[in-house]
Motif scaffolding. Structure first.
Motif, short mmCIF file in Angstrom:
data_model
loop_
_atom_site.label_atom_id
_atom_site.label_comp_id
_atom_site.label_asym_id
_atom_site.label_seq_id
_atom_site.Cartn_x
_atom_site.Cartn_y
_atom_site.Cartn_z
N ALA A 35 0.81 -1.21 0.00
CA ALA A 35 0.00 0.00 0.00
C ALA A 35 0.85 1.27 0.00
O ALA A 35 0.53 2.23 -0.71
CB ALA A 35 -0.96 0.00 1.18
N TYR A 36 1.92 1.29 0.80
CA TYR A 36 2.76 2.49 0.84
C TYR A 36 3.35 2.80 -0.53
O TYR A 36 3.37 3.95 -0.97
CB TYR A 36 3.87 2.35 1.88
N LEU A 37 3.82 1.78 -1.22
CA LEU A 37 4.38 1.99 -2.55
C LEU A 37 3.30 2.46 -3.53
O LEU A 37 3.56 3.33 -4.37
CB LEU A 37 5.03 0.70 -3.07
N ILE A 38 2.10 1.93 -3.40
CA ILE A 38 0.99 2.37 -4.26
C ILE A 38 0.73 3.85 -4.03
O ILE A 38 0.61 4.63 -4.99
CB ILE A 38 -0.28 1.52 -4.01
N VAL A 39 0.65 4.28 -2.77
CA VAL A 39 0.41 5.69 -2.46
C VAL A 39 1.51 6.55 -3.05
O VAL A 39 1.26 7.60 -3.66
CB VAL A 39 0.30 5.91 -0.93
N LYS A 40 2.76 6.13 -2.86
CA LYS A 40 3.91 6.89 -3.36
C LYS A 40 3.87 7.02 -4.88
O LYS A 40 4.07 8.10 -5.43
CB LYS A 40 5.19 6.20 -2.91
N GLN A 41 3.60 5.92 -5.58
CA GLN A 41 3.57 5.95 -7.04
C GLN A 41 2.37 6.76 -7.55
O GLN A 41 2.49 7.46 -8.57
CB GLN A 41 3.55 4.54 -7.61
N LEU A 42 1.23 6.69 -6.88
CA LEU A 42 0.09 7.50 -7.29
C LEU A 42 0.42 8.98 -7.19
O LEU A 42 0.08 9.77 -8.08
CB LEU A 42 -1.15 7.17 -6.43
N ALA A 43 1.09 9.38 -6.11
CA ALA A 43 1.48 10.78 -5.94
C ALA A 43 2.47 11.21 -7.01
O ALA A 43 2.39 12.32 -7.54
CB ALA A 43 2.06 11.00 -4.55
N GLU A 44 3.41 10.32 -7.37
CA GLU A 44 4.42 10.65 -8.38
C GLU A 44 3.80 10.83 -9.76
O GLU A 44 4.26 11.67 -10.53
CB GLU A 44 5.50 9.57 -8.42
N GLN A 45 2.78 10.07 -10.07
CA GLN A 45 2.19 10.17 -11.41
C GLN A 45 1.07 11.21 -11.47
O GLN A 45 0.63 11.57 -12.55
CB GLN A 45 1.69 8.82 -11.90
N SER A 46 0.66 11.73 -10.32
CA SER A 46 -0.39 12.75 -10.29
C SER A 46 0.19 14.08 -10.74
O SER A 46 1.24 14.49 -10.26
CB SER A 46 -0.94 12.88 -8.87
N PRO A 47 -0.50 14.79 -11.63
CA PRO A 47 0.01 16.10 -12.06
C PRO A 47 0.07 17.09 -10.91
O PRO A 47 0.89 18.00 -10.91
CB PRO A 47 -0.99 16.57 -13.12
N THR A 48 -0.77 16.92 -9.89
CA THR A 48 -0.78 17.85 -8.76
C THR A 48 0.04 17.32 -7.59
O THR A 48 0.25 18.04 -6.62
CB THR A 48 -2.22 18.08 -8.27
N GLY A 49 0.49 16.07 -7.64
CA GLY A 49 1.21 15.48 -6.54
C GLY A 49 0.34 15.20 -5.33
O GLY A 49 0.82 15.00 -4.23
N GLN A 50 -0.97 15.19 -5.55
CA GLN A 50 -1.93 14.99 -4.47
C GLN A 50 -1.84 13.57 -3.91
O GLN A 50 -1.79 12.60 -4.67
CB GLN A 50 -3.34 15.25 -4.97
N LEU A 51 -1.80 13.46 -2.59
CA LEU A 51 -1.73 12.16 -1.94
C LEU A 51 -3.12 11.56 -1.81
O LEU A 51 -4.10 12.27 -1.63
CB LEU A 51 -1.11 12.29 -0.55
N VAL A 52 -3.17 10.25 -1.88
CA VAL A 52 -4.40 9.52 -1.64
C VAL A 52 -4.49 9.29 -0.14
O VAL A 52 -3.52 8.84 0.48
CB VAL A 52 -4.39 8.16 -2.39
N MET A 53 -5.62 9.59 0.43
CA MET A 53 -5.81 9.37 1.86
C MET A 53 -5.90 7.87 2.14
O MET A 53 -6.50 7.13 1.36
CB MET A 53 -7.08 10.09 2.34
N PRO A 54 -5.31 7.42 3.26
CA PRO A 54 -5.32 5.99 3.56
C PRO A 54 -6.71 5.36 3.55
O PRO A 54 -6.89 4.26 3.04
CB PRO A 54 -4.68 5.92 4.95
N ALA A 55 -7.70 6.05 4.11
CA ALA A 55 -9.06 5.48 4.14
C ALA A 55 -9.57 5.25 2.72
O ALA A 55 -10.20 4.22 2.45
CB ALA A 55 -10.01 6.40 4.90
N ASN A 56 -9.30 6.18 1.82
CA ASN A 56 -9.74 6.01 0.42
C ASN A 56 -9.02 4.85 -0.24
O ASN A 56 -9.62 4.05 -0.95
CB ASN A 56 -9.50 7.29 -0.38
N LEU A 57 -7.72 4.76 -0.02
CA LEU A 57 -6.93 3.68 -0.62
C LEU A 57 -7.43 2.33 -0.12
O LEU A 57 -7.69 1.42 -0.92
CB LEU A 57 -5.45 3.84 -0.31
N TYR A 58 -7.58 2.19 1.19
CA TYR A 58 -7.98 0.88 1.72
C TYR A 58 -9.42 0.53 1.37
O TYR A 58 -9.74 -0.65 1.21
CB TYR A 58 -7.71 0.81 3.23
N ARG A 59 -10.27 1.51 1.19
CA ARG A 59 -11.64 1.24 0.71
C ARG A 59 -11.59 0.68 -0.71
O ARG A 59 -12.25 -0.30 -1.04
CB ARG A 59 -12.48 2.51 0.75
N ARG A 60 -10.78 1.29 -1.56
CA ARG A 60 -10.63 0.81 -2.94
C ARG A 60 -10.03 -0.59 -2.93
O ARG A 60 -10.49 -1.47 -3.66
CB ARG A 60 -9.71 1.74 -3.74
#
Length: 118
Positions: A35-60
């Motif tokens: 999960a941590y790597l997923i969050v990190k990679q999502l932020a890197e590929q996001s044009p805004t660098g926006q982080l995914v909140m843990p609750a949203n990630l784990y719900r998905r």
């Protein structure tokens, strides 16, 4: 846990995908990740660098596990007891179907003059 309804064999039945689910599937095409790597990679590929909140990630992740789009396994040699997630064959077929659906939507948007033809 009681068995639920059988999973659909036709990827179209799971469309449209939640945008975050699609992004996670795209990341997992490169290989398993925790999960941590997923969050990190999502932020890197996001044009805004926006982080995914843990609750949203784990719900998905929970929903995608239930739909059998991804599978998990504990990483036994990891002292932090992380779980690793990988895309399943169904997940890959659903990601392909979602990509085709989005491609069709973009073609329609171009035909309506919303986007320039590139």
């Amino acid at each position: 846990m009681l068995p639920g309804p059988p999973m659909p064999l036709d990827p179209q039945e799971l469309l449209p995908l939640h945008p975050l689910s699609f992004e996670i599937l795209l990341l997992l095409l490169d290989g398993p990740a925790h999960a941590y790597l997923i969050v990190k990679q999502l932020a890197e590929q996001s044009p805004t660098g926006q982080l995914v909140m843990p609750a949203n990630l784990y719900r998905r992740i929970r929903d995608m596990l239930e739909q059998e789009l991804i599978a998990e396994r504990p990483v036994h040699d990891d002292p932090r007891r992380r779980r690793e997630f990988r895309i399943t064959p169904l997940g890959k077929r659903v990601a392909q179907a979602e990509a085709r659906r989005l491609q069709g939507a973009l073609a329609l948007a171009r035909s309506k003059g919303l986007l320039r033809n590139a």
